[in-house]
Enzyme design. Structure first.
Site, PDB file in Angstrom:
ATOM      1  N   HIS A  30      10.276  -7.424 -16.492  1.00  0.00           N
ATOM      2  CA  HIS A  30       9.370  -7.978 -15.580  1.00  0.00           C
ATOM      3  C   HIS A  30      10.098  -8.669 -14.387  1.00  0.00           C
ATOM      4  CE1 HIS A  30       6.665  -8.475 -19.515  1.00  0.00           C
ATOM      5  NE2 HIS A  30       6.632  -7.191 -18.887  1.00  0.00           N
ATOM      6  N   ALA A  34      10.644   3.756 -13.118  1.00  0.00           N
ATOM      7  CA  ALA A  34      11.699   4.935 -13.104  1.00  0.00           C
ATOM      8  C   ALA A  34      12.099   5.629 -14.468  1.00  0.00           C
ATOM      9  CB  ALA A  34      12.908   4.413 -12.299  1.00  0.00           C
ATOM     10  N   GLY A  35      11.954   4.968 -15.531  1.00  0.00           N
ATOM     11  CA  GLY A  35      12.359   5.412 -16.682  1.00  0.00           C
ATOM     12  C   GLY A  35      13.752   5.167 -16.993  1.00  0.00           C
ATOM     13  N   HIS A  95      -0.379  -0.695 -17.471  1.00  0.00           N
ATOM     14  CA  HIS A  95       0.468   0.818 -17.865  1.00  0.00           C
ATOM     15  C   HIS A  95       0.527   0.953 -19.509  1.00  0.00           C
ATOM     16  CE1 HIS A  95       3.969  -1.498 -15.743  1.00  0.00           C
ATOM     17  NE2 HIS A  95       3.997  -1.614 -16.955  1.00  0.00           N
ATOM     18  N   HIS A 104       4.951   5.057 -14.432  1.00  0.00           N
ATOM     19  CA  HIS A 104       4.666   3.752 -14.359  1.00  0.00           C
ATOM     20  C   HIS A 104       6.068   3.034 -13.713  1.00  0.00           C
ATOM     21  CE1 HIS A 104       7.293   2.914 -17.713  1.00  0.00           C
ATOM     22  NE2 HIS A 104       6.969   1.666 -17.719  1.00  0.00           N
ATOM     23  N   LEU A 122       8.920 -10.343 -10.209  1.00  0.00           N
ATOM     24  CA  LEU A 122       8.158 -10.700  -8.937  1.00  0.00           C
ATOM     25  C   LEU A 122       8.874 -10.003  -7.603  1.00  0.00           C
ATOM     26  CD1 LEU A 122       5.791 -13.484  -8.192  1.00  0.00           C
ATOM     27  CD2 LEU A 122       7.457 -12.580  -6.293  1.00  0.00           C
ATOM     28  N   GLU A 123       8.447  -9.171  -7.028  1.00  0.00           N
ATOM     29  CA  GLU A 123       9.042  -8.780  -5.789  1.00  0.00           C
ATOM     30  C   GLU A 123       8.399  -9.200  -4.505  1.00  0.00           C
ATOM     31  OE1 GLU A 123      12.443  -5.545  -7.242  1.00  0.00           O
ATOM     32  OE2 GLU A 123      10.643  -4.663  -6.168  1.00  0.00           O
ATOM     33  N   HIS A 149       5.023  -7.960 -11.773  1.00  0.00           N
ATOM     34  CA  HIS A 149       4.824  -7.122 -12.834  1.00  0.00           C
ATOM     35  C   HIS A 149       5.035  -7.804 -14.149  1.00  0.00           C
ATOM     36  CE1 HIS A 149       7.355  -3.987 -15.419  1.00  0.00           C
ATOM     37  NE2 HIS A 149       6.291  -3.875 -15.708  1.00  0.00           N
ATOM     38  N   LYS A 183      13.672 -12.556 -11.175  1.00  0.00           N
ATOM     39  CA  LYS A 183      13.638 -11.987 -12.553  1.00  0.00           C
ATOM     40  C   LYS A 183      13.666 -13.196 -13.644  1.00  0.00           C
ATOM     41  CE  LYS A 183      14.759  -8.236 -13.488  1.00  0.00           C
ATOM     42  NZ  LYS A 183      13.995  -7.150 -14.142  1.00  0.00           N
TER      43      LYS A 183
END
Lengths: 145, 485
Positions: free
Chosen positions: B210, B410-411, B333, B408, B212-213, B241, B484
């Site tokens: 998770h 990069a994986g 997601h 959703h 915040l950007e 996120h 983060k």
């Protein structure tokens, strides 16, 4: 390999935890230590209080997952970090396995700089509790991070 | 391990495992040659592998058309992350693995009407203010202290609850999927324990992946859609996120047991321990779905509070007004949704599970806010810390082939453990600082687990989805500040 111990296992998104020991109680305790080690740096932390945990489930895998989840939600509710675990007994009673344990804890706010990541839940994925040929008990599951 | 199975190349970006044995439908995987080789290798060597998981999804009762894996596919538990499964409402089942433990984890993106240069000038100050104002990290608690009645309202009202408490604007709600409030949530199907855990956690970011950007648009690919979304090169965007926090985790934990029993009761074969479920029509199924909806509303409420906190920080630092920060969209997601889709020319209602996959409804769907209806709603794809994020749209082909779904993120390619063996958290932060990205984190070890090289290149993932015609790039976002847990 030591007769007692724990480790984390590779799982791409989350993390596997594995505990082993000479009896089933130790294997459960070690698996829990692997999990709480993900949540905070535990070395040199002094226990301030103990919480009690009791649960019972029909199968050993269920008991492992339930035990870890009880521990997670209990420490979350009381805003604690768990430092040490003592699994007192795992007994078969009336068709269920019953576990009694205590967890040595400390308030999160006292150790803020030691906190690592949150573990959301213990899952049944890959869960197994087995007595290996070597006479060692092993307890494994994946935890969601 | 995976066992033997065949896999066929449909085209450059799509692979299919035909419905063999007891698979009810084929499994389709969006991947290029490199990623399919990686997945095949993993299926040969690893107990936990994503291809085995998507094949298991294809075996579930009532599954329609195909079990789908988006290009960010990686192993989850029961369902792969990136997995989409749609089920017939009469015959089908609902499964816990298709939602997971972070119900309605998702992204809110907001555009700020101040120039990028102003952000750059006061970047450190802004980062510090955001870090101090947005509760994040393990077990962090928010400024909202709720009682049980209020939590029940969070679970039925979603973002509206937060709005009434003074967080955000009424306009925000129009740009959240479901209007920020999904119907059919029943708080009485959520345990007291789950609610108790959430009393102090509404308005908290959490930890793990998770974030915040603060980002800016560094490239526009699809002019028309970008214009409709109110974005242009240099636009400053804030992305949040997070999900439903402890409440969602506890709903998962509680229903794990309920659905295990239900699987036995209704004779549902359990291919993996986590892939438990219940018939959608059964009491257990209905209870679980209504509990998930309560969790979905909790996720909406949570992001709405954080959006409000972010606005307050910007007001302090830049003297912006409430309306200077506008919600572009919010979409989850890890979700369960009843949706209408057309399969072989027949329209029907389905229960769609998206686990680590984003809804991506294309042009014309009534669920898309009116303003966006000609292009489809924005699909928010989080990159990894310090790499790009994307805003995509869905397409008509995506509606037909994937029930309107998208990647959703990069994986992951590296486990958290492998990632920790790489750079330390401090080094990761230093390296990103050299690239002009300020990272502030509550746990440095957490930062090393989330290091950019632990993930697939987001470009590659987006390329695959665009190449396959399922999603379309609108803009690329470059981070400036990353907060983060």
């Amino acid at each position: 390999m030591n007769r007692n111990g724990h480790e984390t296992l590779e799982h791409t998104a989350d993390m596997g935890v594995r505990g082993w020991g000479e009896n089933i109680e130790t294997a459960f305790k070690e698996a829990a230590l692997a999990m709480i080690g993900l949540m905070a740096e535990l070395d040199r932390l002094r226990i301030k209080r103990r919480i009690k945990l009791e649960c019972s489930e029909p199968e050993l895998e269920d008991l492992l997952v339930e035990f870890l989840n009880r521990l997670l939600s209990q420490i979350d509710l009381e805003e604690l970090v768990c430092v040490d675990i003592n699994v007192i007994t795992i007994e078969r009673l009336g068709g269920n396995y019953c576990l009694k344990a205590t967890a040595g804890c400390i308030k999160r706010e006292e150790v803020k700089e030691r906190l690592l990541v949150e573990v959301k839940a213990a899952t049944y994925y890959g869960a197994r509790v087995v007595l290996l040929e070597s006479g060692i008990w092993e307890a494994v599951c994946v935890v969601d991070i | 391990m995976g066992g033997k199975f065949s896999i066929e190349r449909v085209n450059e970006y799509l692979w299919e495992i035909p419905a063999e044995g007891d698979m009810r439908v084929p499994a389709r995987i969006y991947a290029d040659r490199n990623s399919i080789d990686f997945l095949l290798e993993e299926s040969r060597n690893k107990e936990w592998n994503a291809l085995a998981q998507i094949r298991n999804v294809a075996r579930l009762k009532g599954i329609q058309m195909a079990a789908l894996a988006m290009a960010d596919i990686h192993p989850g538990y029961g369902f792969p992350i990136g997995g989409v499964g749609a089920f017939d409402l009469e015959e089908g089942i609902v499964t816990l693995a298709g939602v997971g433990f972070d119900i309605n984890c998702g992204v809110r993106s907001m555009v700020v009407s101040i120039p990028k240069g102003d952000i750059e000038k006061r970047k450190e100050e802004l980062a510090r203010e955001l870090f101090e104002s947005i509760p994040a990290g393990l077990g962090s608690t928010g400024s909202l202290r709720l009682n049980f009645d209020e939590i029940d309202r969070v679970l039925t009202e979603g973002a509206l609850f937060s709005l009434k408490r003074g967080y955000g604007t009424a306009e925000d709600l129009e740009y959240i999927e479901e209007g920020g409030r999904i119907a059919g949530a029943n708080p009485s199907n959520v345990s007291l324990h789950a609610k108790k855990r959430q009393l102090k956690q509404v308005g908290t970011l959490g930890s793990g992946n998770h974030y915040l950007e603060v980002q800016y648009v560094d490239e526009v690919f699809y002019e028309e859609a970008a214009r409709v979304f109110g974005l242009s090169e240099g636009s400053v965007v804030i992305s949040i996120h997070t999900g439903s926090r402890a409440l969602g985790h506890q709903i998962g934990t509680d229903y794990q047991k309920v659905l295990r029993k239900a699987s036995q009761r209704y004779d549902i074969p359990v291919y993996e321990r986590e892939l438990v479920g219940a018939p959608i029509k059964s009491q257990e199924g209905k209870d679980y779905i209504s509990a998930v909806r309560a969790g979905i509303n909790c996720g909406f409420a949570n992001r709405q509070v954080i959006a409000g906190l972010v606005r307050k920080v910007f007001a302090r630092v830049f003297s912006t007004g409430e309306n200077d920060i506008r919600t572009v969209y919010e979409v989850g997601h890890n979700n369960l949704k009843v949706e209408k889709h057309t399969i072989d020319g027949v329209e029907k209602e389905l229960l769609v599970h998206r686990k680590g996959a984003t809804r991506a409804f294309g042009p014309g769907r009534r669920e898309v806010p009116e303003k966006y209806r000609d292009v489809g709603h924005p699909v928010l794809v989080g990159g990894t810390m310090g790499t790009f994020s994307y805003i995509l749209t869905g397409t008509a082909k995506g509606m037909k082939d994937t029930f309107g779904s998208a990647v959703h993120g990069a994986g992951r390619v590296k486990s958290r453990k492998q990632a920790r063996k790489g750079l330390s958290g401090e080094k990761v932060i230093e390296e990103l600082a050299r690239k002009g990205i300020t990272v502030m984190a509550h746990s440095n070890k957490g930062v090393s687990e989330e290091a950019p090289d632990a993930y697939k290149d987001v470009e590659q993932v987006v390329n695959i989805m665009e190449g396959a015609g399922i999603n379309r790039r609108v803009v690329r976002l470059r981070p400036v500040i990353c907060i983060k847990g």
